[in-house]
Write a protein that holds these residues in place. Structure first.
Motif, PDB file in Angstrom:
ATOM      1  N   GLU A  15     -78.703  47.356  12.167  1.00 35.47           N
ATOM      2  CA  GLU A  15     -78.106  47.811  13.417  1.00 35.47           C
ATOM      3  C   GLU A  15     -76.832  48.571  13.063  1.00 35.47           C
ATOM      4  O   GLU A  15     -76.152  48.214  12.111  1.00 35.47           O
ATOM      5  N   PRO A  16     -76.492  49.588  13.820  1.00 34.70           N
ATOM      6  CA  PRO A  16     -75.243  50.300  13.541  1.00 34.70           C
ATOM      7  C   PRO A  16     -74.034  49.399  13.768  1.00 34.70           C
ATOM      8  O   PRO A  16     -74.040  48.560  14.667  1.00 34.70           O
ATOM      9  N   ASN A  18     -70.597  48.919  15.192  1.00 35.96           N
ATOM     10  CA  ASN A  18     -69.864  49.573  16.273  1.00 35.96           C
ATOM     11  C   ASN A  18     -68.359  49.506  16.018  1.00 35.96           C
ATOM     12  O   ASN A  18     -67.615  48.865  16.756  1.00 35.96           O
ATOM     13  N   SER A  20     -64.937  52.040  14.569  1.00 31.48           N
ATOM     14  CA  SER A  20     -64.518  53.434  14.419  1.00 31.48           C
ATOM     15  C   SER A  20     -64.485  53.847  12.951  1.00 31.48           C
ATOM     16  O   SER A  20     -64.379  53.004  12.050  1.00 31.48           O
TER      17      SER A  20
END
Length: 125
Positions: A15-16, A18, A20
């Motif tokens: 999964e990415p 999240n 920055s």
């Protein structure tokens, strides 16, 4: 973010993260500095290795019990992302119970990487 798995034939689920780019860069730089100047600096003398690491301890009881028995000492851990020359990068995690300081885990990581590099060099000769 990769979900942990136990068996090789289990699917790899990613999964990415999240977070920055700024936070990701900060984390990478912090882990690089652990090896350059911090608690993992014994690893910076390894040639052709790129290592991003974090060391630490985990308390198992109240600190007042430390001197009572070895079983009350903190667990040590070392975790890193590393790459030697052009070989596949790896993740290494070391946890040693009841040693009180992370230096033991860092020393074990260094010993592992020395042997790993020697093996890779033998395979290319």
């Amino acid at each position: 973010l990769t979900q942990p798995r136990i068996l090789e034939n289990e699917p790899i689920i990613n999964e990415p993260l999240n977070i920055s780019t700024q936070t990701l860069n900060f984390l990478k730089e912090s882990m690089r500095m652990t090896v350059e100047e911090g608690t993992g600096k014994k690893l910076k003398q390894l040639a052709n290795m790129e290592i991003f690491a974090k060391t630490g301890t985990c308390q198992t009881s109240h600190r007042s019990k430390r001197k009572l028995n070895k079983k009350y000492l903190e667990h040590a851990w070392f975790i890193c992302y590393a790459q030697y020359k052009e070989y596949e990068p790896m993740i290494l995690i070391i946890l040693i119970e009841n040693v009180g300081t992370a230096k033991f885990a860092t020393r074990m990581a260094k010993n592992f990487f020395v042997e790993y590099c020697n093996l890779k060099n033998l395979l290319t000769q």
